[in-house]
Design a protein around this motif. Structure first.
Motif: not given
Length: 273
Positions: A148-152, A157-162
């Motif tokens: 799991v990789a998170n980038k906030y 105004f964006w957030n993402g997760r793999w």
């Protein structure tokens, strides 16, 4: 009350990456007349955290570990193979406590540790920041491999997760899994990308290096497909949604238009009243 709880639970389970606290704050604001409702959302929080592969730092450690159904010991306790420890995870506060020593008891311990080592190398080479874990599951008959990789970036105004989940079966030497991407962009709008890519492969040698090599190939191919898809969206659907500039090549000042007199300033003549 039951239907209200089900509705609010759905809000929790659909929270975008890194925005669970915001969703909870909104729920509290919308359910002022039911102040105890949030305290009943424990099962929804648990489901969300386990499905999203929530990560947490153990007390006294700088490394993040994963929370999922695959490394659950029951009663809110989870284990991590790499740290040889188990811990209690509070699904509401997302904090870890009660760390204890944990010895992995599995007939596939050597393979689990070998995969864990190879997976660590893979993650360091291909992810700027990610957490991973390898766990024996289904009565020690299979092995779950998680990334799991998170980038906030809330300021932008964006957030993402793999999320990657692979299940390896030693008995059939088969590998199957899914890769998921969840990105939320919410500046002056609300756009969310949710995509899932299944994958499967037959592992000839059954070695850790072969398993991770198949994972590397699958993830690289998926990344290329995503990049191609983003380019098509930018040049196609998203471009069609953009407002084109008028023939003057200048932006329309919409605030001023609201104050114009219809006949004189827009129609080109004097307004008669």
């Amino acid at each position: 009350m039951a239907s209200q709880l089900a509705t609010v639970s759905a809000f929790v389970e659909g929270a975008p990456p890194g925005e669970l606290a915001d969703v909870i704050a909104d729920i509290k604001a919308l359910t002022i007349e039911s102040p105890n409702l949030v305290s009943q959302l424990g099962p929804a929080f648990e489901k969300y955290n386990e499905e999203q592969f929530a990560t947490v730092k153990l007390p006294g450690s700088s490394q993040y570990v994963i929370v999922s159904s695959h490394n659950s010991l029951g009663n809110g306790r989870y284990f991590d193979v790499e740290n040889s420890s188990s811990f209690v995870f509070n699904h509401t506060t997302q904090k870890a406590s009660g760390v204890q020593s944990y010895v992995l008891e599995s007939g596939h311990s050597d393979l689990v540790n070998s995969i864990l080592k190879s997976l660590g190398t893979h993650v360091k080479e291909h992810y700027p920041n990610a957490s991973y874990g390898v766990y024996p599951i289904e009565g020690d008959s299979k092995i779950a491999i998680l990334v799991v990789a998170n980038k906030y970036s809330p300021n932008n105004f964006w957030n993402g997760r793999w999320r990657s989940l692979y299940i390896y079966s030693p008995s059939s030497s088969s590998l199957s899994g899914t890769m998921k991407v969840d990105v939320h962009y919410y500046e002056d709008g609300n756009v969310r990308l949710l995509t899932t890519k299944p994958t499967s492969a037959s592992i000839s040698s059954g070695s850790a290096s072969t398993i991770i090599r198949e994972i590397t190939v699958a993830e690289k191919k998926y990344q290329e497909e995503l990049n191609k898809g983003f380019n098509n969206l930018s040049e196609g659907a998203f471009k069609g949604l953009r407002r084109q500039l008028p023939i003057t090549r200048q932006k329309i000042e919409w605030d001023k238009i609201a104050g114009y007199r219809l006949g004189q300033d827009i129609g080109g003549g004097s307004s008669k009243r």
